[in-house]
Motif scaffolding. Structure first.
Motif, PDB file in Angstrom:
ATOM      1  N   LEU A  36       0.830  -1.201   0.000  1.00  0.00           N
ATOM      2  CA  LEU A  36       0.000   0.000   0.000  1.00  0.00           C
ATOM      3  C   LEU A  36       0.868   1.256   0.000  1.00  0.00           C
ATOM      4  CD1 LEU A  36      -2.713  -0.978   2.634  1.00  0.00           C
ATOM      5  CD2 LEU A  36      -2.930  -0.982   0.159  1.00  0.00           C
ATOM      6  N   SER A  37       0.451   2.253  -0.762  1.00  0.00           N
ATOM      7  CA  SER A  37       1.150   3.539  -0.763  1.00  0.00           C
ATOM      8  C   SER A  37       0.596   4.398   0.371  1.00  0.00           C
ATOM      9  CB  SER A  37       0.932   4.252  -2.095  1.00  0.00           C
ATOM     10  OG  SER A  37      -0.421   4.651  -2.214  1.00  0.00           O
ATOM     11  N   ALA A  38       1.271   5.492   0.652  1.00  0.00           N
ATOM     12  CA  ALA A  38       0.803   6.413   1.692  1.00  0.00           C
ATOM     13  C   ALA A  38      -0.579   6.943   1.343  1.00  0.00           C
ATOM     14  CB  ALA A  38       1.800   7.555   1.868  1.00  0.00           C
ATOM     15  N   ALA A  39      -0.807   7.236   0.082  1.00  0.00           N
ATOM     16  CA  ALA A  39      -2.113   7.741  -0.347  1.00  0.00           C
ATOM     17  C   ALA A  39      -3.210   6.701  -0.121  1.00  0.00           C
ATOM     18  CB  ALA A  39      -2.061   8.143  -1.814  1.00  0.00           C
ATOM     19  N   GLU A  40      -2.904   5.440  -0.374  1.00  0.00           N
ATOM     20  CA  GLU A  40      -3.890   4.376  -0.156  1.00  0.00           C
ATOM     21  C   GLU A  40      -4.182   4.191   1.333  1.00  0.00           C
ATOM     22  OE1 GLU A  40      -3.110   1.374  -3.898  1.00  0.00           O
ATOM     23  OE2 GLU A  40      -1.636   1.422  -2.269  1.00  0.00           O
ATOM     24  N   ILE A  41      -3.146   4.286   2.140  1.00  0.00           N
ATOM     25  CA  ILE A  41      -3.336   4.161   3.592  1.00  0.00           C
ATOM     26  C   ILE A  41      -4.199   5.308   4.103  1.00  0.00           C
ATOM     27  CG2 ILE A  41      -2.176   4.226   5.835  1.00  0.00           C
ATOM     28  CD1 ILE A  41       0.197   2.786   4.401  1.00  0.00           C
ATOM     29  N   LEU A  42      -3.872   6.532   3.690  1.00  0.00           N
ATOM     30  CA  LEU A  42      -4.666   7.691   4.113  1.00  0.00           C
ATOM     31  C   LEU A  42      -6.093   7.599   3.590  1.00  0.00           C
ATOM     32  CD1 LEU A  42      -2.116  10.617   3.805  1.00  0.00           C
ATOM     33  CD2 LEU A  42      -3.043   9.606   5.893  1.00  0.00           C
ATOM     34  N   GLY A  43      -6.263   7.038   2.423  1.00  0.00           N
ATOM     35  CA  GLY A  43      -7.599   6.844   1.885  1.00  0.00           C
ATOM     36  C   GLY A  43      -8.449   5.938   2.761  1.00  0.00           C
ATOM     37  N   ARG A  44      -7.817   5.016   3.431  1.00  0.00           N
ATOM     38  CA  ARG A  44      -8.533   4.091   4.313  1.00  0.00           C
ATOM     39  C   ARG A  44      -8.756   4.671   5.703  1.00  0.00           C
ATOM     40  NH1 ARG A  44      -6.265  -1.939   2.906  1.00  0.00           N
ATOM     41  NH2 ARG A  44      -6.486  -1.750   0.656  1.00  0.00           N
ATOM     42  N   THR A  45      -7.859   5.554   6.152  1.00  0.00           N
ATOM     43  CA  THR A  45      -7.971   6.078   7.517  1.00  0.00           C
ATOM     44  C   THR A  45      -8.764   7.378   7.589  1.00  0.00           C
ATOM     45  OG1 THR A  45      -5.867   7.262   7.358  1.00  0.00           O
ATOM     46  CG2 THR A  45      -5.804   5.027   8.260  1.00  0.00           C
ATOM     47  N   GLN A  46      -8.712   8.194   6.561  1.00  0.00           N
ATOM     48  CA  GLN A  46      -9.386   9.486   6.622  1.00  0.00           C
ATOM     49  C   GLN A  46     -10.904   9.322   6.632  1.00  0.00           C
ATOM     50  OE1 GLN A  46      -7.537  11.848   3.526  1.00  0.00           O
ATOM     51  NE2 GLN A  46      -6.071  12.636   5.015  1.00  0.00           N
ATOM     52  N   GLY A  47     -11.507  10.058   7.536  1.00  0.00           N
ATOM     53  CA  GLY A  47     -12.952  10.002   7.689  1.00  0.00           C
ATOM     54  C   GLY A  47     -13.434   8.858   8.556  1.00  0.00           C
ATOM     55  N   SER A  48     -12.521   8.078   9.102  1.00  0.00           N
ATOM     56  CA  SER A  48     -12.898   6.934   9.926  1.00  0.00           C
ATOM     57  C   SER A  48     -12.850   7.307  11.407  1.00  0.00           C
ATOM     58  CB  SER A  48     -11.951   5.765   9.665  1.00  0.00           C
ATOM     59  OG  SER A  48     -12.171   4.733  10.606  1.00  0.00           O
ATOM     60  N   LEU A  99       1.433  17.356  19.795  1.00  0.00           N
ATOM     61  CA  LEU A  99       2.068  16.780  18.603  1.00  0.00           C
ATOM     62  C   LEU A  99       1.303  15.543  18.112  1.00  0.00           C
ATOM     63  CD1 LEU A  99       5.817  17.078  19.624  1.00  0.00           C
ATOM     64  CD2 LEU A  99       4.646  18.386  17.840  1.00  0.00           C
ATOM     65  N   GLY A 100       0.944  14.685  19.042  1.00  0.00           N
ATOM     66  CA  GLY A 100       0.220  13.476  18.676  1.00  0.00           C
ATOM     67  C   GLY A 100      -1.170  13.769  18.142  1.00  0.00           C
ATOM     68  N   ALA A 101      -1.868  14.718  18.776  1.00  0.00           N
ATOM     69  CA  ALA A 101      -3.216  15.070  18.335  1.00  0.00           C
ATOM     70  C   ALA A 101      -3.191  15.643  16.923  1.00  0.00           C
ATOM     71  CB  ALA A 101      -3.845  16.061  19.308  1.00  0.00           C
ATOM     72  N   ARG A 102      -2.165  16.413  16.634  1.00  0.00           N
ATOM     73  CA  ARG A 102      -2.030  16.969  15.281  1.00  0.00           C
ATOM     74  C   ARG A 102      -1.863  15.837  14.254  1.00  0.00           C
ATOM     75  NH1 ARG A 102       2.731  20.763  12.912  1.00  0.00           N
ATOM     76  NH2 ARG A 102       1.704  21.253  10.972  1.00  0.00           N
ATOM     77  N   ALA A 103      -1.047  14.841  14.601  1.00  0.00           N
ATOM     78  CA  ALA A 103      -0.841  13.708  13.694  1.00  0.00           C
ATOM     79  C   ALA A 103      -2.125  12.896  13.533  1.00  0.00           C
ATOM     80  CB  ALA A 103       0.285  12.822  14.225  1.00  0.00           C
ATOM     81  N   VAL A 104      -2.839  12.671  14.633  1.00  0.00           N
ATOM     82  CA  VAL A 104      -4.099  11.925  14.566  1.00  0.00           C
ATOM     83  C   VAL A 104      -5.103  12.656  13.693  1.00  0.00           C
ATOM     84  CG1 VAL A 104      -6.092  11.141  15.902  1.00  0.00           C
ATOM     85  CG2 VAL A 104      -3.785  10.720  16.753  1.00  0.00           C
ATOM     86  N   TRP A 105      -5.178  13.967  13.855  1.00  0.00           N
ATOM     87  CA  TRP A 105      -6.098  14.756  13.038  1.00  0.00           C
ATOM     88  C   TRP A 105      -5.726  14.652  11.552  1.00  0.00           C
ATOM     89  CZ3 TRP A 105     -10.670  16.779  13.950  1.00  0.00           C
ATOM     90  CH2 TRP A 105     -11.202  17.624  13.004  1.00  0.00           C
ATOM     91  N   ALA A 106      -4.425  14.734  11.262  1.00  0.00           N
ATOM     92  CA  ALA A 106      -3.981  14.664   9.871  1.00  0.00           C
ATOM     93  C   ALA A 106      -4.296  13.301   9.240  1.00  0.00           C
ATOM     94  CB  ALA A 106      -2.480  14.939   9.791  1.00  0.00           C
ATOM     95  N   VAL A 107      -4.135  12.248   9.999  1.00  0.00           N
ATOM     96  CA  VAL A 107      -4.392  10.901   9.468  1.00  0.00           C
ATOM     97  C   VAL A 107      -5.885  10.622   9.372  1.00  0.00           C
ATOM     98  CG1 VAL A 107      -4.167   8.441  10.048  1.00  0.00           C
ATOM     99  CG2 VAL A 107      -2.187   9.945  10.227  1.00  0.00           C
ATOM    100  N   SER A 108      -6.668  11.223  10.260  1.00  0.00           N
ATOM    101  CA  SER A 108      -8.095  10.914  10.297  1.00  0.00           C
ATOM    102  C   SER A 108      -8.987  11.858   9.515  1.00  0.00           C
ATOM    103  CB  SER A 108      -8.578  10.904  11.757  1.00  0.00           C
ATOM    104  OG  SER A 108      -7.869   9.957  12.512  1.00  0.00           O
ATOM    105  N   PHE A 109      -8.650  13.154   9.497  1.00  0.00           N
ATOM    106  CA  PHE A 109      -9.612  14.107   8.943  1.00  0.00           C
ATOM    107  C   PHE A 109      -9.036  15.123   7.954  1.00  0.00           C
ATOM    108  CE2 PHE A 109     -11.502  12.924  13.061  1.00  0.00           C
ATOM    109  CZ  PHE A 109     -12.619  12.295  12.570  1.00  0.00           C
ATOM    110  N   ALA A 110      -7.751  15.355   7.949  1.00  0.00           N
ATOM    111  CA  ALA A 110      -7.206  16.424   7.097  1.00  0.00           C
ATOM    112  C   ALA A 110      -7.289  16.109   5.623  1.00  0.00           C
ATOM    113  CB  ALA A 110      -5.757  16.716   7.468  1.00  0.00           C
TER     114      ALA A 110
END
Length: 110
Positions: A36-48, A99-110
């Motif tokens: 999986l590429s980074a884009a594919e991983i983010l596609g699965r995590t964002q909005g979840s 720092l962690g919350a920023r990363a979680v937000w980026a992976v989940s919703f950004a």
């Protein structure tokens, strides 16, 4: 009494983090072996909301656990005491959480 509470809180966060670390490692291995590429991983995590809660709990536990541990190190090795010791713990804990919350937000919703 505060020391006992912090000790117990650090142990509780360790119990929370243990399965989260294993889950995170399992997902990383799955992603790498699946090619999986980074884009594919983010596609699965964002909005979840599930991934947001998973990593949100992970970050909160790690921030608390790390801040308490570094508080102990500052006291035992650095000789820091009293209000300064608590200030060290809070600054580190809030910094790690931010720092962690920023990363979680980026992976989940950004």
């Amino acid at each position: 009494m505060l020391t006992l509470r912090l000790y117990m809180l650090q142990r509780i966060t360790a119990l929370l983090m243990a399965p989260l670390v294993l889950g995170h490692l399992a997902m990383m291995i799955y992603a790498v072996q699946g090619g999986l590429s980074a884009a594919e991983i983010l596609g699965r995590t964002q909005g979840s909301i599930l991934w947001f809660l998973f990593y949100g709990i992970f970050v909160m536990s790690a921030a608390i656990h790390g801040a308490i541990g570094l508080r102990t190190i500052a006291h035992e090795w650095g000789g820091v005491k009293g209000v300064a010791l608590d200030l060290v713990m809070w600054v580190i804990g809030l910094g790690l959480f931010a720092l962690g919350a920023r990363a979680v937000w980026a992976v989940s919703f950004a």
